[in-house]
Design an enzyme around this catalytic site. Sequence first.
Site, mmCIF file in Angstrom:
data_model
loop_
_atom_site.group_PDB
_atom_site.id
_atom_site.type_symbol
_atom_site.label_atom_id
_atom_site.label_comp_id
_atom_site.label_asym_id
_atom_site.label_seq_id
_atom_site.Cartn_x
_atom_site.Cartn_y
_atom_site.Cartn_z
ATOM 1 N N ASP A 92 19.120 15.699 25.207
ATOM 2 C CA ASP A 92 20.400 15.993 24.561
ATOM 3 C C ASP A 92 20.893 17.402 24.901
ATOM 4 O O ASP A 92 20.230 18.402 24.603
ATOM 5 C CB ASP A 92 20.173 15.829 23.036
ATOM 6 C CG ASP A 92 21.461 15.735 22.268
ATOM 7 O OD1 ASP A 92 22.522 16.070 22.825
ATOM 8 O OD2 ASP A 92 21.399 15.334 21.091
ATOM 9 N N ASP A 137 28.965 11.142 18.799
ATOM 10 C CA ASP A 137 28.098 10.391 17.883
ATOM 11 C C ASP A 137 28.869 9.303 17.122
ATOM 12 O O ASP A 137 29.956 9.537 16.619
ATOM 13 C CB ASP A 137 27.480 11.338 16.842
ATOM 14 C CG ASP A 137 26.456 12.251 17.477
ATOM 15 O OD1 ASP A 137 26.416 12.342 18.722
ATOM 16 O OD2 ASP A 137 25.698 12.887 16.723
HETATM 17 C C1 GLA Z 1 23.325 14.853 18.808
HETATM 18 C C2 GLA Z 1 23.163 13.442 19.365
HETATM 19 C C3 GLA Z 1 22.700 12.515 18.262
HETATM 20 C C4 GLA Z 1 21.383 13.028 17.675
HETATM 21 C C5 GLA Z 1 21.537 14.462 17.211
HETATM 22 C C6 GLA Z 1 20.204 15.085 16.843
HETATM 23 O O1 GLA Z 1 24.340 14.921 17.875
HETATM 24 O O2 GLA Z 1 24.364 12.987 19.928
HETATM 25 O O3 GLA Z 1 22.558 11.198 18.738
HETATM 26 O O4 GLA Z 1 20.388 12.918 18.642
HETATM 27 O O5 GLA Z 1 22.099 15.274 18.225
HETATM 28 O O6 GLA Z 1 20.324 16.397 16.423
#
Ligand code: GLA
Length: 668
Positions: free
Chosen positions: A404, A467
């Site tokens: 990420d 997200d």
């Molecule tokens: C980002 C990702 C999510 C999750 C969070 C964890 O927002 O897009 O899917 O993994 O980080 O902190």
Amino acid sequence: MKYFSFIILIVAVIFVQQSVAQSIYLDELDLSAMECGWGTPEANKSVEGNPLIIAGQKFEHGVGTHAVSTFLLNLDGKGKRFTAFVGVDDEVVPEKASIQFYVVGDKKVLWESGVMKKPDAAKKVDVDISGVKLLGLLVTDAGDWIDYDHADWCDAKIELTENIPLADIVVKTKVEPYILTPKPSDLPKINGANVFGVRPGNPFLYTIAATGKRPMTFSAENLPDGLSLDGATGIITGKIIKEGEYKVTLSAKNVFGNARRELRIKVGSQISLTPPMGWNSWNCWACSVDDAKVRASADAMVSSGLINHGWTYINIDDCWEIKPDAKEPELQGELRDKNGMINTNKKFPDMKALADIVHSKGLKIGIYSGPGPLTCAGFTASYQYELQDAQRYADWGIDYLKYDWCSYSKIAKDRSLPELKKPYQVMRDALSKVPRDIVYSLCQYGMGNVWEWGEEVGGNCWRTTGDITDTWSSMSGIGFNQSGHEKFAGPGHWNDPDMLVVGLVGWGPQLHPSNLTPDEQYTHISLWSLLCSPLLIGADMSRLDDFTLNLLTNDEVIEINQDPLGIQARRIFNEDGKQIWMKEMEDGSKAVGLFYPDLSDKKEPASYFSWGEKKSAKTILKGTDIGISGKFKVRDVWRQKDIGVFENQFETEVPYHGVVLLKVVKKH
Ligand code: GLA
């Protein structure tokens, strides 16, 4: 005289009752029926739980919600006035939000705010609602995206001419969950992916997914050298040294019969030949994840029977590492050991033992990190320790890595393509050095059109969006925007529109049932299956209800997702709020989703509400649109039922926000 005073008394009582009883504050009503585009509506608080404040003006009463928000009230013609102060809540960053409020009476707009932003002063609403039977309160995103659209209805009050019991006012438009999929039979049946990729010499783990009465015994013909099958569990393990394609015949046997199916094992450079299926901790537990919850999820994957439909991965998302500067003792510690190997926090006392347990059940385990110094939640990430981390994951037995971007934004010089690709290539190279097949999932929210180069940097899948949350606008906004990405997906490399928001979700520790209606959840699973998306359940696995299980265990739906051709569906029709998506299948059939998302931007305010009526849209599928002339057979995939033979076209009613998912095959 006595008689006269009695009448006066009665009149007075009626008068007092009427003048006292006829004002209702919006915050007194059952807000569970209010639709809210993000989060949950709050009484006397903003949508994020802060005091209601619009441009510095504080209100004691009111409802905090988020665009797009609808609330339908049954006033039965007994309304008098609706008054309120509306605006963007001060809790959001200035200039980001833009919303529009409407008061709609019996499908007619009675009042509208115009576009409101922060820091506009609260606007006063004062509307005559006499005679109105159904009153709709609407907040739209004012034509742009819903981001930051925190909307407050402050001091919102309905004056009535006659009393209405509070419980009768709110129109509950929510449809009860309804189950379409029949339960699997007692006969043995082999499900899940029928093609499997592995790299030569790397540990092999494949569990035969089979439904049917237990006990069941498993066997395999032509198993390549180096593999062995546990006949009682159906778990195949070992190592294949020689590259090539091996055709194995699997069987599953019980007292009712014997099922056989071919499995193609491809030993070469590619893994993830079908989209990964499993669970991820984020949408339910977020940072409240711990070892016990992961174990419970693995247990539930087996006890719920999901494993028998091909569900495999148990993925830990953020928050397993040490958090620099943490206040919580369980998150504190040395970030890495003296060799630079990453440490877990106290919530994960022994990652290797956890991985072993997960593997012993025939499942696989995933983990999370990022190319920056910190993860999104501020925990230790992989920057400058990529090789050690890859090594550590391999030592533990990790099978999946979600990587990420987050704090790498501080390291990257700019957002040019070379800068966006670089950190993903670095971790790819590290993963390629360890003797283990680790699915590599890029997470950088679609920057630089990642779908165009995700495969080039060795990703097995890449997030195409920000997200997801469990709301219609989030899920539909993401899902129906995937059109055009189809040419970038294929075996070993998939577009990832984010994880599933079904069952109990909530970014923990508090969870709630998904805010998506049953029809919206059918849409979600159908669309993600058509899109060849990784299917990662975001729910509390230990509390899966029958409806959610029905969504996740329909083998004909899963087959669409897991088809070995790996051709992502494309949109072939998009008119009048209806969409048709079509996916070519290996057996020559077409998987077709008829959807009624009703997403048009220029919607009339009245069309946001159901007005108590069940809406559906007549939808026509033309054979020529899916490359079939003449007669074709149509099967309803959710009901697992043949509908019949049709010529040239097929017509059906599609529920509002719902889907009819079909398998269509030419009749010869
Ligand atoms: C980002 C990702 C999510 C999750 C969070 C964890 O927002 O897009 O899917 O993994 O980080 O902190």
